[in-house]
Design a protein around this motif. Structure first.
Motif, short mmCIF file in Angstrom:
data_model
loop_
_atom_site.label_atom_id
_atom_site.label_comp_id
_atom_site.label_asym_id
_atom_site.label_seq_id
_atom_site.Cartn_x
_atom_site.Cartn_y
_atom_site.Cartn_z
N LEU A 51 7.74 -52.24 -8.62
CA LEU A 51 7.61 -52.15 -9.78
C LEU A 51 7.39 -50.73 -10.53
O LEU A 51 6.56 -49.93 -9.60
CB LEU A 51 6.35 -52.72 -9.77
CG LEU A 51 5.99 -52.91 -12.04
CD1 LEU A 51 6.79 -54.28 -12.14
CD2 LEU A 51 4.22 -54.10 -12.15
N THR A 52 8.14 -50.35 -11.75
CA THR A 52 8.15 -48.86 -12.51
C THR A 52 7.95 -49.14 -14.07
O THR A 52 8.32 -49.29 -14.18
CB THR A 52 9.66 -48.73 -11.66
OG1 THR A 52 10.03 -48.57 -10.08
CG2 THR A 52 10.45 -47.32 -12.46
N GLY A 53 7.66 -47.90 -13.90
CA GLY A 53 7.47 -47.42 -15.61
C GLY A 53 7.17 -46.41 -15.71
O GLY A 53 7.19 -45.10 -14.62
N GLY A 54 7.82 -45.93 -16.72
CA GLY A 54 7.99 -44.34 -17.01
C GLY A 54 8.51 -44.14 -18.34
O GLY A 54 8.40 -44.62 -19.54
N LEU A 55 7.96 -42.54 -18.64
CA LEU A 55 8.04 -42.05 -19.88
C LEU A 55 9.10 -40.92 -19.48
O LEU A 55 9.49 -40.47 -18.82
CB LEU A 55 7.39 -40.76 -20.62
CG LEU A 55 6.03 -41.93 -20.81
CD1 LEU A 55 4.51 -41.24 -21.25
CD2 LEU A 55 5.80 -43.33 -21.51
N GLY A 56 10.15 -40.91 -21.37
CA GLY A 56 11.52 -40.70 -20.45
C GLY A 56 11.82 -39.78 -22.44
O GLY A 56 11.90 -40.25 -23.69
N TRP A 57 12.77 -38.86 -22.42
CA TRP A 57 13.12 -37.70 -22.88
C TRP A 57 14.46 -37.35 -23.53
O TRP A 57 15.07 -37.88 -22.35
CB TRP A 57 12.43 -36.12 -23.08
CG TRP A 57 11.05 -35.83 -23.04
CD1 TRP A 57 9.77 -35.46 -24.35
CD2 TRP A 57 10.03 -36.49 -22.27
NE1 TRP A 57 8.81 -35.47 -24.00
CE2 TRP A 57 8.53 -35.99 -22.69
CE3 TRP A 57 9.97 -37.48 -21.09
CZ2 TRP A 57 7.55 -36.40 -22.23
CZ3 TRP A 57 8.22 -36.93 -20.39
CH2 TRP A 57 7.64 -37.24 -20.64
N GLY A 58 15.41 -36.98 -24.08
CA GLY A 58 16.66 -36.53 -24.35
C GLY A 58 17.21 -38.35 -24.14
O GLY A 58 17.01 -39.13 -24.99
N ARG A 59 18.40 -38.15 -23.55
CA ARG A 59 18.98 -39.94 -23.04
C ARG A 59 18.18 -40.53 -22.89
O ARG A 59 17.80 -41.80 -23.13
CB ARG A 59 19.71 -39.40 -22.84
CG ARG A 59 21.22 -38.80 -22.55
CD ARG A 59 22.54 -39.41 -21.77
NE ARG A 59 22.98 -40.64 -21.69
CZ ARG A 59 23.86 -40.72 -22.14
NH1 ARG A 59 25.10 -39.80 -22.50
NH2 ARG A 59 24.63 -42.58 -21.33
N LEU A 60 16.92 -40.27 -22.01
CA LEU A 60 15.97 -41.47 -21.58
C LEU A 60 14.47 -41.61 -22.49
O LEU A 60 14.08 -42.27 -22.87
CB LEU A 60 15.29 -40.90 -20.35
CG LEU A 60 16.13 -41.20 -19.21
CD1 LEU A 60 16.03 -40.46 -17.87
CD2 LEU A 60 16.78 -42.23 -18.90
N GLY A 61 15.02 -40.98 -24.04
CA GLY A 61 13.82 -41.15 -24.97
C GLY A 61 14.85 -41.88 -26.37
O GLY A 61 14.07 -41.88 -27.16
N SER A 62 15.85 -42.06 -26.20
CA SER A 62 16.47 -42.11 -27.14
C SER A 62 16.65 -43.74 -27.88
O SER A 62 16.97 -44.30 -28.56
CB SER A 62 18.16 -41.85 -27.34
OG SER A 62 18.78 -42.66 -25.84
N HIS A 63 15.99 -44.01 -26.86
CA HIS A 63 15.85 -46.31 -27.31
C HIS A 63 14.41 -46.28 -27.43
O HIS A 63 13.67 -46.52 -26.82
CB HIS A 63 16.52 -47.11 -26.25
CG HIS A 63 16.25 -48.79 -26.96
ND1 HIS A 63 17.18 -49.03 -27.65
CD2 HIS A 63 15.48 -49.09 -26.54
CE1 HIS A 63 16.64 -50.11 -28.17
NE2 HIS A 63 15.41 -50.47 -27.12
N ASP A 64 13.86 -46.78 -28.72
CA ASP A 64 12.62 -47.31 -29.49
C ASP A 64 11.63 -46.41 -29.10
O ASP A 64 10.32 -46.39 -28.35
CB ASP A 64 12.16 -48.27 -28.89
CG ASP A 64 12.80 -50.05 -29.97
OD1 ASP A 64 13.63 -49.96 -30.50
OD2 ASP A 64 12.88 -51.15 -28.96
N SER A 65 11.88 -45.04 -29.37
CA SER A 65 11.00 -43.83 -28.83
C SER A 65 9.43 -44.26 -30.19
O SER A 65 9.56 -45.17 -30.59
CB SER A 65 11.33 -42.85 -29.33
OG SER A 65 11.56 -42.44 -30.83
N PHE A 66 8.33 -43.96 -29.24
CA PHE A 66 7.72 -44.10 -29.90
C PHE A 66 6.82 -42.84 -30.36
O PHE A 66 4.87 -43.06 -30.99
CB PHE A 66 6.67 -45.17 -29.18
CG PHE A 66 6.23 -44.52 -27.75
CD1 PHE A 66 4.53 -43.35 -27.46
CD2 PHE A 66 6.84 -45.36 -26.61
CE1 PHE A 66 4.73 -43.73 -26.61
CE2 PHE A 66 6.55 -44.54 -26.06
CZ PHE A 66 5.77 -43.43 -25.46
N ALA A 67 7.23 -41.60 -29.96
CA ALA A 67 6.57 -39.89 -30.32
C ALA A 67 7.64 -39.40 -30.35
O ALA A 67 8.43 -39.67 -30.18
CB ALA A 67 4.80 -40.11 -28.98
N THR A 68 7.07 -38.41 -30.37
CA THR A 68 7.97 -37.15 -30.74
C THR A 68 6.94 -35.93 -30.50
O THR A 68 6.22 -35.85 -30.20
CB THR A 68 8.64 -36.54 -32.12
OG1 THR A 68 9.00 -38.18 -32.63
CG2 THR A 68 9.47 -35.27 -31.75
#
Length: 701
Positions: free
Chosen positions: A149-166
């Motif tokens: 099982l995997t979970g993570g946080l992404g920025w750039g392209r990986l932070g472009s869908h349904d972002s919750f913070a900046t």
């Protein structure tokens, strides 16, 4: 709502102690981005087996990605990617497909524990245009033996869908030249979560589902339509080398990928196909004191003849000999074994079978270009006693040196002069041209080396173009060439590929020699390479047991005419470099070159290689000079990946043939060096004890 439920499920699964287990979290699966730490599009905290090299071709949404990934260390992975995006709209770019180069790194911070997930951090496209740019922190936990099982946080392209913070402000847009670390973007901008689950049904079959945080902002509407953040995939391992993958992605497209995986540590030919070595001949107790053979005039001549014949059957040439009542020292030229310790082991076995019993001290010196380099000395009784023990035992009894000179030996008359030659078709390849990903010429090539005397070598190569399209290579897109001096030194490569020939690729005479203790020299004059003719001189300081070596090279060259015959152009330049070589141990080696390059620019080249005991080498280099990124052109500065594959690894039998490839982004003028054959370091180093100890396991083979 959907996003929150997914993240709650991920957190809940991490907290299930009854199902969790500790795992090495290595994987053979490769995702669409070529990384052996991913599900479909998203990353995981997994890594590949140390040293694993994979090439992956993936297609999704009118985008083709060609990826080369390498597990540099047990924790650090790297990926070089070349993408073709058909229909992407980019300002100032009018070709049907947009070609993009990028580089990723992935580092595992924490290994998995009983309750703790593995944790990794990664950067996508950290040196490219930023088209695929994104950073992430990701955790992966094993659930039993089949689920991860995997979970993570992404920025750039990986932070472009349904972002919750900046986190700060992130620059947007595609960088024109690329090649410069875009550190002003790293871990900045919107943050979004991603998650996924992998299921290993069997050794060959696996499944994956993931929730993606990539909105495909650049491509959406042009080349792909995003309807859903969910991706579903299946992977099938055809054999230990080939993996196939298929996926349904973003509710709109099917994706496919195929991966070719190689393990440099393990040969694909189990057991090998080499002939067995000669067994060691043991002496009787009294025979070691019999010196009667020294009274027979013909005995020494017979010994030399028998040694030469026996060694020749192993692909080893006896160039010289020095023999007394109790010692023998052979000068050999190894023409067969790419692992030098194996050549020495076979030579010593033969010496025990032919030399008189009174000869107790055995020495073997290797010759390169007629110059003695590394030597080994061992007691014959140790060879007899330890033949069936681990090779590490005999290594403790061996003494390495590098103090022999040519006049130490009685030369064999048949060694010089001699002619070596070969003829056949050759494919000359160019990749990553902005207008065409792959270009190639097929040429008929004849090459010869005439060894005149010890240390003297005349060499030449003649080629005739049979067909191809290298003459269509693109010029430097920026239209800017180096200004000091204002001359194109490499970017006119397409003109050298025009016409069919015949063409003189090189025509030289070289002198190699020992100039003092630990000091070697080379002087080469003639048509040095395809584009330049002139004079090249080199000095190398390399102690036999040292990890450090120092070198200096000075060249004065003129640019050749495009037809590659005898004419020269009106451009000449003096270039030169000071070099330092260092072996870090554990298979890691570096080289630093500082000096002046062909365009008159000053700078440095740093190279780092991962080397394996069987001859495999995978490495990368970076050259930065005083040319600005604008003067250099697309790519900003010279860099590349180089791979050496020994043919003995692929074929299972001893051969000195190897495949050497350099993958560079583009051919530009900045940071260019003269290509001279016969540079000293690799040939000298391979025969020294510090290097041979890495491959000593082949000594008894």
């Amino acid at each position: 709502m959907f996003k929150a439920s997914v993240l709650r499920a991920v957190v809940g699964a991490f907290l299930l102690p009854q199902a969790l287990s500790a795992n090495e979290q290595t994987t053979e699966w490769v995702n669409m981005y070529g990384l052996s730490s991913g599900l479909i599009d998203m990353p995981t905290a997994e890594v590949a087996q140390d040293g694993r090299l994979s090439t992956t071709l993936s297609y999704f949404g009118r985008t083709t990605k060609t990826n080369l990934s390498f597990q540099l260390t047990p924790r650090l992975s790297g990926v070089f990617r070349y993408s073709a995006l058909r229909g992407l709209t980019v300002t100032g770019y009018s070709l049907p497909s947009y070609y993009d180069r990028s580089f990723d790194v992935h580092y595992r911070l924490l290994d998995e524990g009983r309750y703790r997930p593995a944790l990794a951090v990664g950067l996508r496209d950290l040196l490219g245009t930023g088209l695929h740019g994104g950073e992430y922190v990701v955790a992966t936990k094993s659930i039993g033996s089949k689920f991860r099982l995997t979970g993570g946080l992404g920025w750039g392209r990986l932070g472009s869908h349904d972002s919750f913070a900046t986190l700060g402000t992130r620059p947007t847009g595609i960088l024109g030249a690329g090649g410069i670390p875009n550190y002003d973007r790293w871990f900045r901008g919107p943050v979004a979560g991603f998650a996924g689950l992998g299921y290993q049904h069997s050794k060959k079959l696996g499944f994956a589902v993931e929730y993606s945080s990539d909105a495909y902002t650049q491509e959406d509407g042009d080349i792909v339509t995003i309807n859903s953040p969910l991706n579903f995939g299946v992977k099938y391992k055809l054999n230990n080398t080939i993996q196939l993958g298929a996926s349904y992605m973003y509710g709109s497209e099917f994706g496919l990928n195929v991966s070719l995986t190689l393990d440099p540590k393990n040969t694909p030919v189990i057991g090998g196909t080499d002939t067995a070595p000669q067994p060691v001949a043991r002496r009787t107790g009294k025979s070691a004191h019999d010196l009667g053979w020294t009274d027979e005039v013909t005995q020494t001549a017979r010994i030399k003849t028998e040694l030469a014949k026996a060694l020749a059957r192993e692909g080893i040439v006896l160039e010289g000999i020095r023999i007394s009542q109790t010692s023998a020292d052979l000068l050999i030229r190894n023409e067969r074994f790419d692992i030098q310790s194996q050549a020495l082991g076979r030579t010593l076995r033969i010496m025990t079978r032919i030399l008189p019993a009174s000869v107790e001290t055995l020495s073997v010196t290797q010759s390169n270009q007629g110059v003695p380099t590394g030597s080994l000395t061992v007691a014959r009784s140790d060879i007899e006693d330890l033949e069936h023990s681990p090779s590490s035992n005999i290594l403790k009894r061996v003494r390495f040196s590098a103090d022999r000179r040519s006049d130490h030996y009685e030369p064999l008359s048949q060694t010089y002069p001699r002619l070596n030659w070969r003829f056949g078709p050759v494919v000359q390849l160019s990749v990553f041209d902005p207008d065409s990903p792959v270009r190639a010429d097929v040429v008929a090539k004849a090459e010869a080396q005439y060894h005149i005397a010890p240390g003297w070598v005349a060499s030449g190569a003649l080629s005739y173009k049979l067909g191809g399209n290298l003459d269509g290579l693109s010029p430097n897109r920026t239209g800017i060439v180096p200004v000091n001096p204002p001359h194109k030194v490499r970017s006119d490569a397409r003109f050298y590929a025009m016409g069919r020939g015949p063409k003189i690729e090189h025509l030289t005479i070289a002198k190699f020699g020992r100039l003092g203790e630990n000091l070697y020299g080379r002087l080469t004059v003639g048509y040095l390479e395809q584009m330049y003719a002139g004079l090249s001189g080199e000095l190398l300081w390399k102690p036999v047991s040292s990890r450090l070596a120092l070198g200096a090279e000075l060249n004065y060259v003129a640019q050749r005419d495009f037809d590659q015959r005898f004419g020269l152009q009106d451009y000449s330049v003096a270039t030169g470099h000071l070099s330092a070589y260092y072996d870090f141990g554990n298979g890691y080696h570096t080289q630093i070159d500082v000096g002046r390059y062909l365009a008159g620019d000053y700078g440095a080249t740093v190279t780092l290689d991962r080397e394996f005991g069987n001859g495999w080498r995978v490495g990368a280099y970076v050259t930065k000079t005083d040319l600005s990124a604008a003067q250099f052109g697309e790519g900003s500065f010279d860099k590349g990946i180089r791979i050496t594959v020994p043919m003995s690894w692929a074929l299972g039998n001893a051969t000195k043939r190897k495949s050497e490839s350099t993958i560079r982004s583009l051919t530009r003028d900045g940071g260019a060096r003269v290509n001279v054959t016969g540079r000293l370091y690799s040939s000298v180093r391979d025969t020294h004890g510090a290097e041979m100890q890495k491959t000593w396991g082949r000594f008894w083979r």
